[in-house]
Design a protein around this motif. Structure first.
Motif, short mmCIF file in Angstrom:
data_model
loop_
_atom_site.label_atom_id
_atom_site.label_comp_id
_atom_site.label_asym_id
_atom_site.label_seq_id
_atom_site.Cartn_x
_atom_site.Cartn_y
_atom_site.Cartn_z
N THR A 26 0.86 -1.39 -0.12
CA THR A 26 -0.13 -0.07 -0.02
C THR A 26 0.93 1.28 0.04
N VAL A 27 1.77 1.31 0.84
CA VAL A 27 2.84 2.46 0.97
C VAL A 27 3.59 2.48 -0.47
N SER A 28 3.95 1.54 -1.13
CA SER A 28 4.63 1.51 -2.47
C SER A 28 3.83 2.29 -3.46
N ALA A 29 2.30 1.84 -3.37
CA ALA A 29 1.73 2.47 -4.36
C ALA A 29 1.47 3.97 -4.22
N LEU A 30 1.32 4.36 -2.93
CA LEU A 30 1.19 5.73 -2.68
C LEU A 30 2.57 6.44 -2.93
N LEU A 31 3.49 5.87 -2.86
CA LEU A 31 4.79 6.50 -3.21
C LEU A 31 4.89 6.89 -4.66
N VAL A 104 0.05 -2.04 -8.95
CA VAL A 104 0.70 -2.63 -7.87
C VAL A 104 -0.18 -2.82 -6.63
N GLY A 105 -1.02 -1.76 -6.37
CA GLY A 105 -2.08 -1.94 -5.31
C GLY A 105 -2.88 -3.12 -5.67
N ARG A 106 -3.28 -3.67 -6.64
CA ARG A 106 -3.91 -4.72 -7.20
C ARG A 106 -3.14 -6.23 -7.05
N GLY A 107 -1.78 -6.12 -6.87
CA GLY A 107 -1.15 -7.48 -6.74
C GLY A 107 -0.49 -7.85 -8.13
N LYS A 108 -0.47 -6.98 -9.12
CA LYS A 108 -0.07 -7.50 -10.48
C LYS A 108 1.56 -7.54 -10.28
N LEU A 181 13.17 5.08 -4.29
CA LEU A 181 14.06 4.20 -3.46
C LEU A 181 13.31 3.46 -2.54
N ALA A 182 12.47 3.98 -1.75
CA ALA A 182 11.45 3.37 -0.70
C ALA A 182 10.70 2.40 -1.45
N ALA A 183 10.07 2.75 -2.60
CA ALA A 183 8.98 1.87 -3.26
C ALA A 183 9.68 0.34 -3.72
N ILE A 184 11.05 0.69 -4.33
CA ILE A 184 11.87 -0.43 -4.64
C ILE A 184 12.09 -1.46 -3.51
N ILE A 185 12.52 -0.73 -2.32
CA ILE A 185 12.73 -1.85 -1.16
C ILE A 185 11.44 -2.42 -0.67
N LEU A 186 10.50 -1.63 -0.61
CA LEU A 186 9.09 -2.05 -0.03
C LEU A 186 8.53 -3.38 -0.55
N LEU A 187 8.76 -3.12 -2.18
CA LEU A 187 8.18 -4.20 -2.84
C LEU A 187 9.17 -5.67 -3.05
N ALA A 188 10.32 -5.19 -2.61
CA ALA A 188 11.32 -6.44 -2.43
C ALA A 188 10.98 -7.19 -1.19
N LEU A 189 10.28 -6.57 0.07
CA LEU A 189 10.01 -7.24 1.00
C LEU A 189 9.36 -8.73 1.14
N PRO A 190 9.66 -9.62 2.18
CA PRO A 190 8.88 -10.93 2.06
C PRO A 190 7.46 -10.81 2.13
#
Length: 211
Positions: A26-31, A104-108, A181-190
Motif C-alpha cells: 500500500t505504501v509503495s503504491a502511494l509512493l 501494484v496495489g492490485r497485486g499485479k 528508492l523506498a518503493a523499490i525496497i518495500l516491493l522486495a520485502l517478504p
C-alpha cells in the motif's frame, strides 16, 4: 446466479485476493503517486520558469557568452524546445507511474517488475542530476566552440529564472529520489513477495460414494 461446485478430485484456482494486501505494498503504491505528483510539478515549474523570461533574453545570454548571432538564436530555440519536450515527457511518465501504482496495489506481478525497472532507471537519472547540480554542473546548454563561455551562459540562465524555482525543483528531485528508492525496497520485502506470488490451486478431494 447460483454457483456450481467443481467436480471432486480437481485442482481449483484459489480465489483472487485471498492474501491480504500488506502495508508495504500500500505504501509503495502511494509512493508511486507521490512520484507522479512531483513529476507534474517539476514539469509545470520548468515551463513557467522559461515562459516568464523576457522575449529574446535567452538569445542575448548566449550572444554575450561569445556565440555568433545566428548560433545564439539557434541555441536559444533548442534550449526552449528541449525544456517543453522534457516537460511533456515528465507528464507522460507521471501518468505511467499512476497506472503502475494502481496495478501494484492490485497485486499485479508485471507492475511490480516494471516498477523496479523504471524506478531503478529514475534513481540513476535523478541521482545523476542532483550530483551534477551539487557539483555546479551546467544548465544544459548546447553548442560549443572557441571563445564561448558555456559556464557563464549557464549562470546567467539560472539567475534569470525565478529565485524559488531552483530550490523547489531540487526539493522535488529529492522527493522523487527517496520515493522511488523506498518503493523499490518495500516491493522486495517478504510480505510483498507473498502478496504478489500467484496463489497455488486448491485440490478438491474426491467424493466417495456413501454406503
Amino acid at each position: 446466479m447460483s454457483y456450481t461446485p467443481p467436480p471432486s478430485g480437481y485442482l481449483v484456482p484459489a480465489a483472487p485476493g485471498s492474501v491480504p494486501r500488506p502495508g508495504a505494498v500500500t505504501v509503495s503504491a502511494l509512493l508511486l503517486y507521490v512520484v507522479s505528483v512531483a513529476l507534474v510539478l517539476s514539469a509545470a515549474i520548468s515551463v513557467y520558469a522559461f515562459s516568464s523570461l523576457p522575449e529574446g533574453l535567452v538569445e542575448d545570454i548566449y550572444r554575450e557568452a561569445g556565440m555568433a548571432a545566428d548560433l545564439a538564436s539557434t541555441t536559444a530555440s533548442i534550449v526552449v524546445i528541449t525544456t517543453y519536450v522534457v516537460a511533456g515527457v515528465y507528464v507522460l511518465l507521471a501518468a505511467f507511474f499512476v497506472v503502475l501504482g494502481m496495478f501494484v496495489g492490485r497485486g499485479k506481478q508485471w507492475a511490480r517488475i516494471t516498477t523496479w525497472v523504471f524506478a531503478g532507471i529514475g534513481l540513476c537519472c535523478v541521482g545523476f542530476g542532483l550530483l551534477s547540480q551539487s557539483a555546479g554542473g551546467s544548465f544544459g546548454t548546447s553548442g560549443s566552440g572557441a571563445g564561448i563561455d558555456q559556464e557563464r551562459a549557464a549562470e546567467r540562465l539560472t539567475e534569470a529564472m525565478p529565485s524559488w524555482s531552483t530550490p523547489v525543483g531540487l526539493l522535488l528531485s529529492v522527493v522523487m529520489l527517496l520515493s522511488m528508492l523506498a518503493a523499490i525496497i518495500l516491493l522486495a520485502l517478504p510480505a510483498s513477495n507473498a502478496f504478489f506470488r500467484k496463489p497455488a490451486p486448491e485440490w478438491t478431494p474426491p467424493a466417495y460414494p456413501t454406503v
